[in-house]
Design a protein around this motif. Structure first.
Motif, short mmCIF file in Angstrom:
data_model
loop_
_atom_site.label_atom_id
_atom_site.label_comp_id
_atom_site.label_asym_id
_atom_site.label_seq_id
_atom_site.Cartn_x
_atom_site.Cartn_y
_atom_site.Cartn_z
N SER A 195 44.75 24.75 44.04
CA SER A 195 43.79 25.64 43.41
C SER A 195 43.57 26.89 44.26
O SER A 195 43.33 26.78 45.47
CB SER A 195 42.48 24.87 43.24
N GLY A 196 43.68 28.05 43.66
CA GLY A 196 43.47 29.31 44.37
C GLY A 196 44.74 29.97 44.87
O GLY A 196 44.71 31.10 45.37
N ALA A 197 45.89 29.29 44.68
CA ALA A 197 47.16 29.88 45.16
C ALA A 197 47.58 31.07 44.30
O ALA A 197 48.42 31.89 44.71
CB ALA A 197 48.26 28.83 45.17
N GLY A 198 47.04 31.15 43.09
CA GLY A 198 47.33 32.31 42.24
C GLY A 198 48.14 31.99 40.99
O GLY A 198 48.71 32.88 40.36
N LYS A 199 48.13 30.73 40.60
CA LYS A 199 48.92 30.33 39.44
C LYS A 199 48.44 31.00 38.15
O LYS A 199 49.28 31.50 37.37
CB LYS A 199 48.82 28.81 39.32
N SER A 200 47.14 31.05 37.95
CA SER A 200 46.63 31.70 36.72
C SER A 200 46.99 33.17 36.72
O SER A 200 47.40 33.72 35.68
CB SER A 200 45.11 31.57 36.62
N THR A 201 46.86 33.81 37.87
CA THR A 201 47.20 35.24 37.97
C THR A 201 48.68 35.45 37.65
O THR A 201 49.04 36.36 36.89
CB THR A 201 46.90 35.74 39.41
N LEU A 202 49.54 34.59 38.19
CA LEU A 202 50.98 34.72 37.93
C LEU A 202 51.30 34.48 36.45
O LEU A 202 52.08 35.21 35.85
CB LEU A 202 51.75 33.69 38.76
N ILE A 243 56.39 31.30 46.98
CA ILE A 243 55.25 31.62 47.84
C ILE A 243 54.58 32.88 47.30
O ILE A 243 55.22 33.94 47.21
CB ILE A 243 55.69 31.80 49.31
N ASN A 244 53.33 32.73 46.89
CA ASN A 244 52.61 33.86 46.32
C ASN A 244 51.92 34.64 47.44
O ASN A 244 50.72 34.49 47.67
CB ASN A 244 51.60 33.38 45.27
N ASP A 245 52.71 35.48 48.11
CA ASP A 245 52.15 36.32 49.17
C ASP A 245 51.85 37.67 48.53
O ASP A 245 50.72 37.96 48.14
CB ASP A 245 53.16 36.40 50.32
P1 ADP Z 1 44.76 29.51 40.64
O1 ADP Z 1 44.95 29.72 39.17
O2 ADP Z 1 46.02 29.07 41.31
O3 ADP Z 1 43.61 28.62 40.97
P2 ADP Z 1 43.97 32.33 40.70
O4 ADP Z 1 45.07 32.93 39.88
O5 ADP Z 1 42.62 32.23 40.06
O6 ADP Z 1 44.41 30.92 41.32
O7 ADP Z 1 43.86 33.19 42.04
C1 ADP Z 1 42.86 32.94 43.01
C2 ADP Z 1 42.33 34.28 43.54
O8 ADP Z 1 43.35 34.92 44.33
C3 ADP Z 1 41.96 35.26 42.44
O9 ADP Z 1 40.81 35.96 42.83
C4 ADP Z 1 43.19 36.18 42.36
O10 ADP Z 1 42.84 37.48 41.92
C5 ADP Z 1 43.68 36.21 43.82
N1 ADP Z 1 45.15 36.36 43.95
C6 ADP Z 1 46.13 35.77 43.23
N2 ADP Z 1 47.36 36.12 43.66
C7 ADP Z 1 47.16 36.97 44.71
C8 ADP Z 1 48.04 37.68 45.62
N3 ADP Z 1 49.38 37.58 45.54
N4 ADP Z 1 47.48 38.43 46.56
C9 ADP Z 1 46.12 38.54 46.67
N5 ADP Z 1 45.24 37.90 45.85
C10 ADP Z 1 45.73 37.12 44.89
#
Ligand code: ADP
Ligand code: 5GP
Length: 204
Positions: free
Chosen positions: A31-38, A184-186
């Motif tokens: 959780s928080g790695a950025g999966k939803s954003t990706l 790796i979501n850097d």
């Molecule tokens: P997940 O769905 O994996 O729990 P989110 O997509 O909600 O995670 O991302 C968690 C937080 O990190 C959000 O505030 C998002 O905007 C931020 N985020 C996602 N990807 C990146 C990135 N590559 N660099 C910086 N911040 C990111």
């Protein structure tokens, strides 16, 4: 002469225009790695992909919509789904129930639609039993410190919830070898490009 019987190709294994059933893509991440954003970033590139909307007993976060982000249901409703075999997979994640509708998956695949499941590792193991050719992708944060910062910056979870999620993250990352692809979501644009390349590879 003894011939080994030819192995019959599973329909899910086929790619390209001749395949009839859809492909299953599974994406997991701490959780928080950025999966939803990706996933949000690639939605526009692949408008015909079907995203499975999971069922959960977790309360909605601010801004989440029932039937869009999740189907939010009660614990008795979820447990009835377990009794009646409604879930293709289900798990308790961070103290709540989450599950994928078996009916949704079966209908989508039969209709030739490719589907994306955003589920945890336990759910992935169950899906791999039903659909062994699933294309599995694990999204990693660049470090635990960055993961903590992202969870805090997102601002959707209390510090207690963040602590549970960070504790689970270690355990999840230790199991990443279950997955066919690890991203790796850097830097976000690079991670989006890598994810896009994976979808293109299998969907061509
Ligand atoms: P997940 O769905 O994996 O729990 P989110 O997509 O909600 O995670 O991302 C968690 C937080 O990190 C959000 O505030 C998002 O905007 C931020 N985020 C996602 N990807 C990146 C990135 N590559 N660099 C910086 N911040 C990111
Ligand atoms: P969140 O509460 O942050 O939306 O999701 C928490 C975790 O539950 C994530 O790891 C997400 O992948 C997982 N999850 C979401 N839906 C499902 C589901 O239907 N099944 C399983 N097994 N996990 C899910």
């Amino acid at each position: 002469m003894h011939h080994r019987p030819l192995k019959k190709a599973r329909p899910e294994a086929a790619t390209g225009a001749n395949r009839k059933t859809g492909l299953v893509f599974v994406i997991s991440a701490p959780s928080g790695a950025g999966k939803s954003t990706l996933c949000r970033a690639i939605r526009d590139s692949f408008p015909d992909l079907q995203y499975s909307i999971s069922f959960t007993t977790r309360p909605p976060r601010h801004g989440e919509q029932n039937g869009v982000d999740y189907h939010f249901i009660t614990i008795p409703e979820f447990e009835e789904g377990i009794q009646t075999d409604q879930w293709a997979e289900w798990a308790r994640v961070h103290g709540n129930y989450y599950g994928t509708s078996a009916g949704f998956i079966d209908c989508s695949l039969a209709a030739g639609r490719d589907i994306v499941l955003d589920i945890d590792i336990e759910g992935t193991r169950q899906i791999l039993k039903r659909h062994p050719d699933s294309i599995t992708i694990f999204v990693m944060p660049p470090s635990m410190e960055v993961l903590r910062q992202r969870l805090e910056t997102r601002g959707t979870d209390s510090s207690e919830v963040i602590a549970v999620r960070l504790k689970n993250a270690d355990n999840e990352i230790a199991q990443k070898d279950l997955y066919r692809h690890v991203i790796i979501n850097d830097r976000l644009p690079q991670a989006v490009a890598e994810l896009t390349a994976i979808f293109e590879k299998y969907r061509l």
